[in-house]
Design an enzyme around this catalytic site. Structure first.
Site, PDB file in Angstrom:
ATOM      1  N   TYR A  68       0.823  -1.214   0.000  1.00 43.12           N
ATOM      2  CA  TYR A  68       0.000   0.000   0.000  1.00 43.12           C
ATOM      3  C   TYR A  68       0.852   1.257   0.000  1.00 43.12           C
ATOM      4  O   TYR A  68       0.545   2.247  -0.665  1.00 43.12           O
ATOM      5  CB  TYR A  68      -0.998   0.003   1.168  1.00 43.12           C
ATOM      6  CG  TYR A  68      -2.297  -0.633   0.748  1.00 43.12           C
ATOM      7  CD1 TYR A  68      -3.244   0.095   0.037  1.00 43.12           C
ATOM      8  CD2 TYR A  68      -2.544  -1.968   0.993  1.00 43.12           C
ATOM      9  CE1 TYR A  68      -4.414  -0.490  -0.406  1.00 43.12           C
ATOM     10  CE2 TYR A  68      -3.712  -2.570   0.556  1.00 43.12           C
ATOM     11  CZ  TYR A  68      -4.648  -1.825  -0.143  1.00 43.12           C
ATOM     12  OH  TYR A  68      -5.796  -2.410  -0.590  1.00 43.12           O
ATOM     13  N   HIS A 120     -15.222   3.813  -1.625  1.00 46.00           N
ATOM     14  CA  HIS A 120     -14.281   2.730  -1.322  1.00 46.00           C
ATOM     15  C   HIS A 120     -13.160   3.178  -0.400  1.00 46.00           C
ATOM     16  O   HIS A 120     -12.129   2.522  -0.315  1.00 46.00           O
ATOM     17  CB  HIS A 120     -13.706   2.155  -2.626  1.00 46.00           C
ATOM     18  CG  HIS A 120     -14.729   1.462  -3.475  1.00 46.00           C
ATOM     19  ND1 HIS A 120     -14.527   1.132  -4.795  1.00 46.00           N
ATOM     20  CD2 HIS A 120     -15.988   1.031  -3.186  1.00 46.00           C
ATOM     21  CE1 HIS A 120     -15.612   0.543  -5.289  1.00 46.00           C
ATOM     22  NE2 HIS A 120     -16.520   0.475  -4.324  1.00 46.00           N
TER      23      HIS A 120
END
Ligand code: OAD
Length: 250
Positions: A68, A120
């Site tokens: 990430y 999201h």
């Protein structure tokens, strides 16, 4: 494309409450690959469907965090493109306006859009994995797994992972707003990922017009009133310019 732009601008001229639904395609011209592009280019060891899951996080949180941070690093180097900036302009023309975005890159806000609902989540934020309510900004330079300063649990990226439901409040708001808008402008989404893909149908069932911008027909195209076949960074500025010449009934 010119005829479609003019007709879409006329529909916009009748609209009082505009909702813009965006997907990965709107950030493509900022150099961020769409999910479908990415899926074709990722090597198996960085398959998002493998690493972006609660199971992967439980198994190897360090690896998930490292991936990430790598993705966030790329996004932090990206700039909003003409499509993002055009939506900032469009927002200034409407008193009732909302962007509902499936994107986690934060480029709408970076461009200056104010009313943005992130369906999201955001790749720029971390949140406590134990839901103690603590959020923090992600430090791309840091290493390892960050821990919650409140309760000591692991922090996780504040994004919706595969196999996870959407945040209920965001989804409820998106469904509600979709049923009230006059027009939904759908930009750069495949229309394949639910529940976001239900929103245009919700809007249409409640009487809204649907206008779509996409270089390729999507799962939503056959339901739209106007399909503008083109990339967002070209089509949206043309649409705004055409809208500004329309005699609006607002
Ligand atoms: P996809 O990657 O599925 O689709 C991208 C869409 O953008 C396609 O329809 C392309 O034709 C279109 N596109 C590509 N370049 C474009 C451009 N320059 N201008 C306009 N459109 C362009 O992305 P989404 O439909 O947004 O979910 O995917 C939705 C969700 O799938 C993501 O939010 C993610 C993923 O699973 C989660 O992370 C929960």
């Amino acid at each position: 494309m010119e005829k479609e732009i003019q007709q879409a601008a006329s529909l916009l001229g009748l609209c009082r409450f505009l909702v813009v639904l965006t997907g990965a395609g709107i950030s493509q011209e900022s150099g961020i690959p769409t999910f479908r592009d990415a899926r074709n280019n990722y090597k198996p060891q960085v398959n998002p469907a493998e690493l972006g899951t609660p199971e992967a996080f439980a198994r190897d949180p360090e690896r998930v965090w490292s991936w990430y941070r790598q993705r966030l690093g790329k996004i932090e180097n990206a700039e909003p493109n003409a499509a993002h900036y055009t939506l900032v302009e469009l927002e200034s023309r409407f008193t009732s306006f909302l962007i509902i975005s499936q994107n986690v890159d934060g480029l709408h806000q970076q461009a200056g859009s104010r009313n943005v609902l992130e369906l999201h989540g955001s790749i720029r934020r971390a949140r406590c994995s134990k839901e103690c309510g603590k959020y923090s900004v992600i430090d791309v330079q840091a290493g390892g797994v960050p821990y919650c300063p409140e309760c000591g649990s692991m922090m996780r990226p504040d994004v919706v992972w595969f196999n996870e439901p959407l945040p209920q409040d965001a989804l409820e708001t998106a469904m509600f707003i979709s049923s009230y808008c006059d027009l939904m402008l759908i930009v750069g989404t495949s229309g394949l990922v639910t529940p976001a893909a239900y929103l245009p149908h919700q809007a249409k069932e409640h009487g809204a017009a649907l206008v779509e911008i996409n270089p390729s027909p999507s799962a939503i195209t056959s339901h739209t009133d106007m399909f503008i076949q083109g990339v967002a960074g070209e089509a949206l500025p043309l649409l705004l310019a055409a809208y500004d010449t329309v005699d609006c009934t607002r």
